[in-house]
Design a protein around this motif. Structure first.
Motif, short mmCIF file in Angstrom:
data_model
loop_
_atom_site.label_atom_id
_atom_site.label_comp_id
_atom_site.label_asym_id
_atom_site.label_seq_id
_atom_site.Cartn_x
_atom_site.Cartn_y
_atom_site.Cartn_z
N GLY A 293 29.23 32.38 44.59
CA GLY A 293 29.14 32.86 43.22
C GLY A 293 30.24 33.86 42.88
O GLY A 293 30.88 33.77 41.83
N LEU A 294 30.45 34.82 43.78
CA LEU A 294 31.50 35.82 43.57
C LEU A 294 32.87 35.16 43.48
O LEU A 294 33.67 35.47 42.58
CB LEU A 294 31.48 36.86 44.69
N LEU B 85 37.31 32.14 37.88
CA LEU B 85 37.25 31.91 36.43
C LEU B 85 37.87 33.08 35.67
O LEU B 85 38.52 32.88 34.64
CB LEU B 85 35.80 31.70 35.99
N ARG B 86 37.69 34.29 36.16
CA ARG B 86 38.24 35.48 35.52
C ARG B 86 39.77 35.44 35.53
O ARG B 86 40.42 35.90 34.60
CB ARG B 86 37.73 36.73 36.23
N LEU B 87 40.36 34.90 36.61
CA LEU B 87 41.83 34.80 36.68
C LEU B 87 42.37 33.77 35.70
O LEU B 87 43.51 33.89 35.25
CB LEU B 87 42.27 34.42 38.10
N GLY B 88 41.59 32.75 35.41
CA GLY B 88 42.04 31.72 34.47
C GLY B 88 43.30 31.03 34.93
O GLY B 88 43.42 30.62 36.08
N ARG B 89 44.29 30.97 34.04
CA ARG B 89 45.55 30.28 34.36
C ARG B 89 46.36 31.01 35.42
O ARG B 89 47.30 30.45 35.97
CB ARG B 89 46.40 30.13 33.10
N GLY B 90 46.01 32.24 35.73
CA GLY B 90 46.73 32.99 36.76
C GLY B 90 46.32 32.60 38.17
O GLY B 90 46.96 33.01 39.13
N LEU B 91 45.28 31.77 38.30
CA LEU B 91 44.79 31.36 39.61
C LEU B 91 45.80 30.46 40.32
O LEU B 91 46.32 29.51 39.73
CB LEU B 91 43.46 30.62 39.46
N THR C 186 48.93 37.80 34.36
CA THR C 186 48.74 39.19 33.99
C THR C 186 47.85 39.84 35.05
O THR C 186 47.13 39.15 35.76
CB THR C 186 48.06 39.33 32.61
N LEU C 187 47.90 41.16 35.14
CA LEU C 187 47.09 41.88 36.11
C LEU C 187 45.66 41.95 35.61
O LEU C 187 45.41 42.44 34.51
CB LEU C 187 47.65 43.28 36.33
N VAL C 188 44.72 41.45 36.38
CA VAL C 188 43.30 41.47 36.03
C VAL C 188 42.61 42.55 36.86
O VAL C 188 42.67 42.53 38.09
CB VAL C 188 42.65 40.09 36.30
N THR C 189 41.95 43.49 36.17
CA THR C 189 41.28 44.59 36.86
C THR C 189 39.84 44.77 36.37
O THR C 189 39.22 45.78 36.67
CB THR C 189 42.05 45.92 36.65
N THR C 190 39.33 43.79 35.66
CA THR C 190 37.97 43.88 35.11
C THR C 190 37.08 42.82 35.75
O THR C 190 37.55 41.96 36.49
CB THR C 190 37.99 43.69 33.59
N GLY C 191 35.79 42.89 35.44
CA GLY C 191 34.84 41.94 36.03
C GLY C 191 34.75 42.18 37.52
O GLY C 191 34.71 43.33 37.97
N PRO C 192 34.75 41.12 38.32
CA PRO C 192 34.65 41.31 39.77
C PRO C 192 35.85 42.06 40.35
O PRO C 192 35.77 42.66 41.41
CB PRO C 192 34.55 39.89 40.33
#
Length: 162
Positions: free
Chosen positions: A60-61, A67-73, A84-90
């Motif tokens: 799940g994590l 999914l939070r990374l989206g196209r950055g995955l 972009t730098l993702v620092t929210t959610g998990p």
């Protein structure tokens, strides 16, 4: 920042190959060592239940983080050019939640199958993710000036611990 060895590739392709090998060993490799005693009979159900809980939490994590990374995955440790730098959610809980999720699931699998060697493969995966994330973070620091502050604020692989 120095370049990685040629066998790891310019964008970290070798890390992905090593990760696939470790995951294959974890899932399909030998589960037991003759030198280690078998798990006691009373631990069957608790280990299965703990394994299922860890598998579910870990998968799940990892899914939510992906999914939070989206196209950055990307499977590669080198960030995509358009990310972009993702620092929210998990990512507010741990800097590498996909790795953390895979590790939870790996240890859960070891408990579920009650494999002492399987747990050692999971430990090897933990060490590998620590090494891989160091290279990934070097690229992220070079790419995103805000990464250093994020790194000081959020743990790497294990929330509140490491």
């Amino acid at each position: 920042m120095s370049e990685p060895p040629w066998w790891l590739g310019r964008r970290g392709e070798g890390y992905v190959a090593l990760q696939a090998l470790l995951l294959a060993l974890l899932l399909f490799g030998p589960r037991h060592l003759a030198a280690l005693p078998a798990w006691p009979a009373w631990s069957l159900w608790p280990a299965h239940l703990a394994g299922i809980a860890l598998l579910a939490a870990g998968l799940g994590l990892a899914l939510v983080a992906a999914l939070r990374l989206g196209r950055g995955l990307t499977p590669l440790p080198h960030p995509r050019d358009d990310c972009t730098l993702v620092t929210t959610g998990p990512y507010a809980l741990v800097r590498h939640p996909i790795y953390s999720g895979i590790l939870l699931a790996a240890f859960g699998w070891g408990c579920f199958v009650q494999g002492s060697l399987t747990l050692l493969w999971a430990l090897a995966l933990l060490i590998f993710f620590d090494i891989k994330s160091r290279r990934e973070e070097a690229w992220l620091m070079a790419r995103f000036p805000a990464y250093t502050a994020y790194q000081a604020r959020v743990r790497k692989l294990l929330p509140f611990i490491y």
